[in-house]
Design a protein around this motif. Structure first.
Motif, mmCIF file in Angstrom:
data_model
loop_
_atom_site.group_PDB
_atom_site.id
_atom_site.type_symbol
_atom_site.label_atom_id
_atom_site.label_comp_id
_atom_site.label_asym_id
_atom_site.label_seq_id
_atom_site.Cartn_x
_atom_site.Cartn_y
_atom_site.Cartn_z
ATOM 1 N N ASN A 1 0.949 -1.250 -0.087
ATOM 2 C CA ASN A 1 -0.029 -0.032 -0.034
ATOM 3 C C ASN A 1 0.928 1.204 -0.125
ATOM 4 N N GLU B 1 1.016 4.772 2.255
ATOM 5 C CA GLU B 1 2.175 5.243 3.191
ATOM 6 C C GLU B 1 2.482 6.432 2.889
ATOM 7 N N GLY C 1 6.704 7.453 5.164
ATOM 8 C CA GLY C 1 6.135 6.536 4.206
ATOM 9 C C GLY C 1 7.196 5.401 4.100
ATOM 10 N N SER D 1 7.958 3.036 7.113
ATOM 11 C CA SER D 1 7.022 2.660 7.276
ATOM 12 C C SER D 1 7.319 1.266 6.318
ATOM 13 N N LEU D 2 7.788 1.498 5.195
ATOM 14 C CA LEU D 2 7.809 0.442 4.020
ATOM 15 C C LEU D 2 9.170 -0.372 4.308
ATOM 16 N N LYS E 1 8.119 -2.975 6.705
ATOM 17 C CA LYS E 1 7.071 -3.935 6.227
ATOM 18 C C LYS E 1 7.685 -4.918 4.731
ATOM 19 N N SER F 1 -3.668 -4.532 4.888
ATOM 20 C CA SER F 1 -2.501 -3.455 4.536
ATOM 21 C C SER F 1 -3.127 -2.160 4.755
ATOM 22 N N SER G 1 -2.329 0.541 7.526
ATOM 23 C CA SER G 1 -1.699 1.888 7.037
ATOM 24 C C SER G 1 -2.664 2.906 7.466
ATOM 25 N N SER H 1 1.618 8.249 11.043
ATOM 26 C CA SER H 1 3.117 8.609 11.362
ATOM 27 C C SER H 1 2.882 9.464 12.553
#
Length: 803
Positions: A722, A726, A734, A737-738, A741, A782, A786, A791
């Motif tokens: 996603n 993100e 973003g 977070s990526l 994951k 997901s 998200s 954040s």
């Protein structure tokens, strides 16, 4: 004739026989005679036949001389007996004879004492004398007469005593001839007796009623003697009647005091004192009346009816108390009157008054208890009646007046029934105390009722003003205080009108009434001021709530979505302007419709002072907030001072900057999400520079297959991670977070591919469908993860976002 037993009154040694006399009086029932009795005594030479004469004349049984044994003393001292068959009751005393050889020459003292005693006690004195002594200078009776007349000078008596000369052994000389000679001899003796100066010329008749009778010889002419005695006896019947032998009743002692009087007289005579019979009578009356009064007082205390009445009063009011007690008291007083009726009137009345006072003093506490019961009962009845009248809706003053009059009237009636006839006791003090108690209760109930009314209308004002005022201040605007003033005026007038109507039944003075109504108006105003102070204490919270409401919602009250097209500066200015408006409304109390410039001052000082350039221009305005009071505003009306407004505004701006910063960040993130493709120049450069690579792919189709597989893998990763979601909150969040994951997502894809490769061919279609569903589910999870795990909030970086 019925003979009555004789009793020695005084023995030969001069001792008074108290017990014997008391027994004699009880036996002959002398106490019942009152004043209706007579006392007869006899004096004369020894052995002159005195006892014989008395026994025949009155039926007594005095001891007589035995002639065969010779002449000797028979009667010693003084003896007493009741005459038989003569009415009214007649008591006779036989005195010891004079000139007795047994006493010799020492008999003078006792002779005079007994003569004086006989004259003091007796109504009739018989002087026994021989007929042959009449006219003789040396007669045997002359010393006796001298003794009688001498002691008479010491006897201050108000009444005449009857002297009856009984001539014994009368000869043939007629009585008419003997009597003048005897009276002449008596007068000579009277004249020869020394007298006080006051009685030098007083005749004998002022002291004595002289009677002369003659009797034949008992031994020689017995029958004639008895007949003459019988005729003489008739003169003693009704002797106390007017004109009788004992008709002069002045100074007579009542029969029930005879024994005491005789004893006291003999004591005085023995002490050789003058015997004042009037004073003696008063003394006897005093002693006897006091004894009778004490007896009646004691019998009253022991009276069963009185005891029962006294006990009954202890437990409560007694019906007919006054009548019952008056009857008991009257009975005791009547008994006293009966027994003391013949005593000296002044003494009797005085002792009766003392007895009555003692009795009343004894019963007064009980009477006061009755009044106490009546008062407490009347007060309790008033309280109950008053409460019922008020509960029935009657007016306060009219109910109090009618109930008080009714209860006091019942109390007065109860007092009339409780009043004692013999006492003139005043019940006004108890009545006044009852009135004071009733007034005190009325006052306490009035105070309680007025407090209830005040509390009722105050609670109504609380309900009518608190909520609306709070709501009006919450939506503070230019019409807030006018609306509050209108609300206060309307509700205050309604409450005052209601209280005024409720007070009409209390009949209070105008000053008190006006004060209560004024206090209620002030209370209503106080509610508004108190509520305004409470809301002013929450001004910062209200300002933030208003800012958040206007900043986060559009004109249709829908939540704002920051798409990048909104003018955050204008929205922020509008929200802060509304918050500043609320602050200006809550700064002071505006219940008097007075104009002020607080909103203008706050706007110039806080809202328009943006940046360092404005600081120098508005320094004079800012200084206007450096004060604890508002211009032309009383301190008691101030809710938030200028200094507090400045501090609140600074705190408000600091606490709302984060919201503005978040909105700006959201707007920038939205712009980035909407513009994720590269710019046109980059696309053109990519086409020009990648032409050779594109032609290579066309010449070798295997590369197309590799690219297609890479595209599928990338697409799967894009959906699983996603990526667009993100990066919606920014590039750095973003990427972070990526990075966390990416590896788990790749491992998950490889695992699923391995599972698909090992599955049976028949289930290939089912596996493909399951894989597709799993991918959709994974994509949904997901996406949800998200969206939920955004954040972390950005730091509150100070930026100039002022309008």
């Amino acid at each position: 004739m019925d003979a009555a037993c004789s009793t020695q009154l005084i023995d030969g040694d001069g001792v008074f026989n108290v017990s014997g006399v008391d027994h004699f009086i009880k036996e002959v029932k002398l106490e019942e005679c009152g004043l209706s009795y007579a006392v007869v005594s006899i004096m004369g030479p020894q052995s002159s036949g005195k006892s014989t004469l008395l026994n025949h004349l009155f039926g007594t049984n005095f001891r007589e001389m035995d002639a065969f044994r010779g002449r000797s003393q028979t009667t010693k001292g003084i003896w007493i007996a009741r005459c038989a068959g003569i009415e009214p009751c007649t008591v006779v005393m036989d005195l010891e004879g004079t000139d007795g050889r047994e006493r010799g020459e020492d008999d003078t003292a006792f002779e005079k004492q007994s003569a004086l005693f006989a004259l003091a006690v007796s109504d009739i004195v018989l002087i026994n004398m021989w007929c042959h002594d009449i006219g003789r200078e040396q007669a045997a009776n002359k010393p006796l007469l001298k003794t009688v007349f001498q002691v008479m000078m010491r006897l201050f008596s108000p009444r005449k005593t009857t002297l009856m000369f009984v001539i014994r052994d009368k000869t043939r000389t007629p009585l008419e001839n003997l009597e003048p000679v005897l009276r002449e001899d008596i007068q000579k003796i009277w004249d020869s007796v020394p007298k006080p100066q006051a009685h030098k010329e007083t005749p004998l008749s002022d002291f004595f009623n002289v009677e002369v009778v003659a009797l034949s010889s008992y031994e020689e002419k017995e029958e004639q003697f008895k007949e003459q005695v019988y005729n003489l006896r008739q003169r003693f019947f009704q002797s106390v009647a007017p004109g009788g032998l004992a008709g002069d009743r002045r100074g007579v002692v009542p029969a029930n005091a005879f024994a005491f009087s005789a004893k006291q007289m003999w004591q005085v005579i023995k002490d050789n004192k003058d015997l004042d019979l009037p004073a003696h009578k008063v003394m006897v009356a005093t002693v006897r009346c006091e004894e009778i009064a004490n007896e009646k007082f004691s019998s009253f205390i022991a009276n069963e009816n009185w005891r029962e009445l006294e006990e009954a009063v202890q437990s409560g009011p007694v019906s007919g108390f006054g009548r019952k007690l008056s009857s008991i008291l009257q009975s005791s007083l009547s008994e006293y009157d009966t027994e003391a009726t013949y005593f000296e009137e002044s003494v009797r009345s005085s002792k009766r008054q003392q007895l009555q006072e003692k009795l009343l003093q004894l019963v007064q506490p009980t009477f006061q208890d009755v009044l106490g019961h009546l008062r407490s009962g009347a007060l309790e009845n008033f309280k109950n009646a008053f409460e019922k009248a008020l509960n029935a809706g009657e007016g306060f003053s009219s109910s109090a007046k009618s109930c008080a009059q009714s209860c006091i009237s019942k109390f007065d009636k109860g007092c009339e029934e409780a009043v004692i006839e013999q006492a003139n006791w005043d019940t006004s003090k108890t009545r006044e105390k009852l009135e004071r108690d009733i007034e005190a209760h009325i006052s306490s109930v009035r105070t309680a009722k007025l407090a209830e009314l005040t509390t009722l209308y105050e609670s109504k004002l609380n309900v009518a003003l608190s909520g609306p005022v709070e709501a009006l201040l919450d939506g503070a605007n230019d019409e807030t205080w006018p609306a509050i003033r209108k609300l206060l005026r309307r509700e205050g007038e309604l409450a005052v009108y209601g209280l005024s109507n409720a007070l009409s039944g209390f009949e209070m003075d105008e000053e008190t009434r006006s004060k209560m109504l004024g206090d209620l108006e002030n209370y209503a105003r106080g509610i508004v001021e108190t509520k305004a102070k409470e809301e002013a204490g929450r001004a910062l919270m209200r300002m933030k709530d208003r800012f958040a409401t206007i900043f986060s919602h559009d004109s249709d009250s829908m939540p704002r979505v920051w798409t990048g097209k909104e003018d955050i500066r204008a929205i922020t200015k509008m929200a802060r302007s509304a918050s500043l408006k609320l602050l200006s409304v809550m700064a002071i109390i505006r219940l008097d419709d007075e104009l002020d410039n607080i909103e203008k001052t706050l706007t110039l000082s806080l809202f328009n002072s943006t940046g360092s350039n404005a600081t120098s221009k508005s320094i004079s305005t800012i200084d206007s907030l450096a004060s604890s009071t508002w211009e032309q505003v009383a301190p008691e009306k101030t809710l938030i001072t200028p200094v507090q407004c400045k501090s609140l505004w600074r705190q408000f701006k600091n606490e709302t900057e984060y919201t503005v910063t978040q909105a700006i960040s959201a707007q920038e993130a939205n712009r980035r999400n909407n513009n994720w493709l590269p710019p046109p120049w980059a696309i053109l450069a990519l086409v020009v520079l990648g032409f050779n690579e594109f032609m290579t792919l066309l010449r070798n189709p295997l590369w197309l297959l590799v690219l297609f597989v890479g595209y599928l893998i990338s697409k799967a990763l894009w959906v699983q991670l996603n990526i667009s979601g993100e990066f919606r909150n920014g590039a750095l969040p973003g990427l972070l977070s990526l990075s966390t994951k990416f590896i788990p997502t790749v491992m998950n894809l490889l695992k699923k591919l391995a599972e698909e490769g090992q599955a049976p061919p028949t289930n290939s279609n089912q596996s493909m469908n399951s894989t597709a569903q799993s991918e959709v589910t994974t994509n949904g999870e997901s996406s949800s993860s998200s969206s939920s795990s955004g954040s972390p909030p950005a730091k509150n970086v100070p930026i100039d976002t002022s309008a």
